[in-house]
Scaffold this motif. Structure first.
Motif, PDB file in Angstrom:
ATOM      1  N   TYR B  39       0.857  -1.189   0.000  1.00  0.00           N
ATOM      2  CA  TYR B  39       0.000   0.000   0.000  1.00  0.00           C
ATOM      3  C   TYR B  39       0.890   1.235   0.000  1.00  0.00           C
ATOM      4  CZ  TYR B  39      -4.262   2.652   0.778  1.00  0.00           C
ATOM      5  OH  TYR B  39      -5.332   3.492   0.614  1.00  0.00           O
ATOM      6  N   GLN B  40       0.472   2.215  -0.773  1.00  0.00           N
ATOM      7  CA  GLN B  40       1.280   3.438  -0.860  1.00  0.00           C
ATOM      8  C   GLN B  40       1.369   4.104   0.512  1.00  0.00           C
ATOM      9  OE1 GLN B  40      -0.125   6.285  -3.697  1.00  0.00           O
ATOM     10  NE2 GLN B  40       1.563   7.699  -3.298  1.00  0.00           N
ATOM     11  N   THR B  41       2.567   4.430   0.918  1.00  0.00           N
ATOM     12  CA  THR B  41       2.764   5.061   2.227  1.00  0.00           C
ATOM     13  C   THR B  41       2.606   6.561   2.101  1.00  0.00           C
ATOM     14  OG1 THR B  41       4.377   3.362   2.790  1.00  0.00           O
ATOM     15  CG2 THR B  41       4.389   5.334   4.141  1.00  0.00           C
ATOM     16  N   THR B  42       1.907   7.124   3.043  1.00  0.00           N
ATOM     17  CA  THR B  42       1.952   8.585   3.203  1.00  0.00           C
ATOM     18  C   THR B  42       2.274   8.840   4.674  1.00  0.00           C
ATOM     19  OG1 THR B  42      -0.428   8.587   3.560  1.00  0.00           O
ATOM     20  CG2 THR B  42       0.323   9.174   1.358  1.00  0.00           C
ATOM     21  N   GLY B  43       2.878   9.947   4.935  1.00  0.00           N
ATOM     22  CA  GLY B  43       3.194  10.271   6.327  1.00  0.00           C
ATOM     23  C   GLY B  43       4.535   9.755   6.791  1.00  0.00           C
ATOM     24  N   VAL B  44       5.389   9.371   5.874  1.00  0.00           N
ATOM     25  CA  VAL B  44       6.749   8.957   6.245  1.00  0.00           C
ATOM     26  C   VAL B  44       7.743   9.777   5.423  1.00  0.00           C
ATOM     27  CG1 VAL B  44       8.426   7.066   6.262  1.00  0.00           C
ATOM     28  CG2 VAL B  44       6.057   6.615   6.876  1.00  0.00           C
TER      29      VAL B  44
END
Lengths: 392, 402
Positions: B39-44
């Protein structure tokens, strides 16, 4: 060890034109000159080597010795690839005088990169950059102008020499001949400077003085003149005052310090030296310090030549010397405009690196703990920190 | 030895991966991946968690996919970690051989191990791995197993990979929020190396460079031992960011153009053409210089490799890399990056292939799964007592609900 090795000076020709200039100076100097050429074109290197100049190939792995094809990006990348090869030639060198013809790939691309790297090593740089003739292509002229701003950023002292000002012959002369004549005129001036610094006359200009003046120098005017026969002292100064490279004396009038060299035969009289100095003082501000040296050469019987370097930087700054000035460290990173590559060691206040376009911040890493390595913020784009000019 | 099902979690800067695998007697000693979720990471950013809620969602979504594919419910995971805070330290221990015949005993080896393992670190640091180097018997170095050999003094060096405790805890805490208990934490670079290296490469000397979105991890082997490791907090995101800033385009367009047209080498032919950025909502069609694009990318990757070379040089390991460079991670697929690596290091450079791993044959860019697959292998080694840490088999009892 030769006087040249001891002087801490190195003449470095960059690109085809720069190598030709360096080779001309080496030939005119008469052997023993500490000089080096670097170019991306193997054939051009071979020609300059045949003229007695030690030449290194830049970007061999990238360009296969075929030259940069007029592309300054290739020239710059080639310099990045192979700068390390220059390092063995820099032993004991404190000041590098670079000569380059701008507007083409290697001269335009590699010169700023080399200067930046030298700056990083704490070596003072005096760049003599030749601009294309006004009748050459617009693209070449614009490319040269872009490079001047980069050189201005990184070089300790910069003399920009328009080819038009070196050549006063008829406009109908062939381009190649005109270029060669302009290069020969510049080479003659650089040779005179070199002799002045490395071959003792009865008044010797110390290379250390040049070193100090280069550090404090900034923009620099570079002019030479010659005269012979009776009243040669008066006439040579008149010629110098009219010299187009010194903007008809304007450069001397505004100079913060001047280095003046006199080359003459053994018949040079003390009164003539006094007359030349007095006249040159008259062209400069009253408080402008003038460092003077002479070279006596039997071949110059009856003649006198003078070369003048008019540095914009003041004497006080020049006399500060290098020891008190920061050497390698990049300036502190500012948040709004983070990159000030190659902080100068003196002279004028500098703006930021000049990019063709594009923002210069940290982008998506704006509010993130920075990745700091060796004093550099690696979140700032590399091309910005390296001062790379991007094509549109 | 029958190894139970293992679950691996990698919270990458651009992608979260959950991987389920097994390595038992029926797999012939190979890792068999039975389920993968991404899953595409956001927030890193640069492998550091900035937005807990976003990261939690990414873990949940990836875990759900993996559970569905493997037909299990995951309760516990092993976690791969990275970031600029990851560092190494070396420590050494020496003992005098006390037995009358001056032969090294098992107790001597345990004692020297214990001394070397007492790595002095700040209290805010957490050791992830301790890796024993070869033994030295008196003045004879390079001994793999000194048991029964004669000497007066037995010495051993040890390499410790450690990170900031709070940052590691933050990652395990977010996994916990996503209803996954973390039973062990491993360095991402080390995991990647376990997935792509052959025993011969480890023996001959090799560096694995894991080019992730936020970091570049590296692990160096020589004589089948990890002799250096580290992390540079620069990754593929930096390339994307550089492109976005250079051409004043949004990050998502920069990512697209990097993937489609990116090249680590400035090429005369391909660089000469203009790259068209198609129109999108709020974005007019634009053209950018191909050579400028390549220049921006080349500058960044050139810098990363040169930094890495400097680090390896400073660690004194450059002469020990007979098998060259192996690139893993999504960044490894940047066109002509291997050429750049080869030129800067003067060593053979290639993209890593998953060895000893089945079940990932159909995935795109398999080397980008090296960390997750290697984490499974790491779990297997730990379970079998061949790991780099105390065996963790006690944790595995409740890793899944099948």
């Amino acid at each position: 060890m030769s006087q040249d090795m001891l002087s801490g000076l190195l003449l470095l020709g960059v690109g085809g034109g720069g190598c030709r200039l360096a080779a001309s100076v080496a030939a005119a100097y008469g052997g023993g000159l500490r000089a080096l050429g670097v170019d991306t074109d193997a054939m051009s290197n071979r020609e300059a080597s045949a003229d007695g100049l030690t030449c290194l190939l830049l970007g061999g792995a990238r360009l296969a010795g075929q030259g940069a094809g007029g592309d300054p990006i290739k020239g710059r990348l080639a310099a990045q690839d192979d700068f390390e090869n220059l390092i063995p030639h820099l032993q004991g060198v404190r000041t590098v005088v670079l000569v380059a013809c701008l507007g083409a790939g290697t001269g335009g691309g590699a010169t700023p990169e080399i200067i930046r790297a030298l700056h990083g090593m704490g070596v003072a740089t005096f760049c003599v950059a030749m601009l294309p003739f006004s009748f050459e292509s617009e693209a070449r002229r614009k490319a040269a102008e872009r490079v001047v701003s980069l050189l201005d950023e990184h070089a300790d002292s910069l003399a920009v020499v328009p080819s038009d000002d070196l050549f006063e012959g008829g406009a109908d002369r062939p381009l190649e001949e005109a270029v060669r004549a302009a290069e020969a005129a510049l080479a003659s001036g650089v040779t005179l400077l070199w002799r002045l610094l490395t071959r003792p006359g009865f008044i010797r200009a110390d290379p250390e003085r040049l070193h100090a003046q280069v550090i404090g120098g900034g923009a620099c005017g570079f002019g030479a003149a010659a005269a012979s026969g009776p009243e040669r002292a008066a006439r040579v100064v008149q010629s110098l005052g009219r010299c187009r490279l010194l903007r008809g004396g304007e450069r001397l009038a505004k100079a913060g310090s001047v280095l003046l060299g006199i080359l003459a035969g053994p018949d040079l009289r003390l009164a003539e030296v006094g007359a030349i100095m007095g006249a040159v003082k008259g062209l400069c501000r009253a408080d402008c310090p003038i460092e003077m040296g002479t070279v006596l050469d039997a071949g110059y019987e009856g003649r006198v030549e003078v070369v003048a370097l008019a540095f914009e930087g003041g004497a006080a700054r020049a006399s500060e010397g290098r020891g008190e000035l920061p050497l390698i460290q990049e300036p502190p990173v500012a948040e709004a405009f983070p990159i000030q590559p190659g902080g100068r060691k003196g002279g004028r206040a500098k703006g930021g690196s000049k990019l063709a376009y594009g923002a210069t911040g940290r982008g998506k890493f704006q509010n993130v703990e920075p990745t700091m390595i060796d004093g550099q913020d690696l979140d700032v784009p590399t091309y910005v920190r390296r001062g790379i000019l991007l094509e549109r | 030895m029958a190894v139970p099902l293992l679950a691996a979690l990698e919270i990458g800067t651009t992608r979260t991966v959950v991987c389920v695998g097994e390595a038992g007697t029926d797999t012939g000693g190979r890792i068999r991946v039975t389920g993968v979720g991404t899953y595409q990471t956001t927030g890193v950013r640069k492998a550091q968690i900035m937005e807990v809620d976003h990261v939690k969602v990414g873990i949940e979504m990836a875990a759900r996919q993996a559970e569905k594919a493997a037909d299990v419910s995951i309760l516990e995971v092993m976690l791969a970690t990275s970031g600029g805070h990851i560092q190494t330290a070396t420590n050494s221990g020496t003992v005098a051989i006390r037995s009358g015949d001056r032969k090294v005993t098992k107790e001597d080896i345990e004692e020297v191990n214990e001394i070397a393992n007492a790595v002095p670190l700040d209290p805010d640091r957490q050791i992830l791995h301790t890796i024993s180097q070869r033994f030295t018997l008196d003045d004879q170095p390079g001994i793999a197993n000194p048991l029964g050999m004669g000497c007066k003094m037995l010495s051993m060096n040890l390499l410790a990979i450690h990170g900031v405790k709070n940052r590691i805890t933050n990652a395990t805490s977010v996994a916990k929020l996503a209803h996954l208990d973390v039973v062990d934490v491993a360095f991402s670079g080390l995991c990647a190396s376990l997935a792509v290296l052959t025993p011969e490469q480890k023996q001959n000397g090799v560096v694995v460079v894991d080019l992730g979105g936020g970091t570049t991890d590296y692990v160096v082997y020589s004589n089948s031992t990890v002799i250096a490791a580290g992390c540079i907090a620069v990754g593929g995101d930096h390339v994307t960011n550089d492109i976005a800033l250079a051409f004043s385009i949004p990050l998502n367009r920069a990512e697209e153009v990097k993937r489609a047209e990116g090249c680590a080498w400035v090429e005369t032919e391909s660089g000469a053409r203009r790259v068209t950025l198609a129109a999108d909502i709020g974005f007019e069609e634009r053209q950018i210089s191909g050579i400028a694009l390549q220049t921006v990318i080349h500058a960044r990757m050139d810098e990363v490799f040169r930094l890495l070379r400097t680090r390896l040089d400073e660690a004194g390991v450059l002469p020990h890399l007979g098998a060259g460079l192996v690139l893993t991670g999504g960044g490894a697929y940047l066109r002509r990056l291997t050429d750049l690596g080869q030129r800067i290091f003067g060593l053979p450079c290639r993209i890593g292939q998953l060895v000893n791993v089945d079940g990932l044959e159909g995935v795109e860019q398999p080397a980008s799964f090296a960390t997750a697959a290697g984490l499974i292998e790491y779990g297997r080694l730990a379970y079998e007592g061949k790991g780099l840490l105390t065996p963790i088999k006690k944790f595995f009892k409740g890793m899944f609900r099948i």
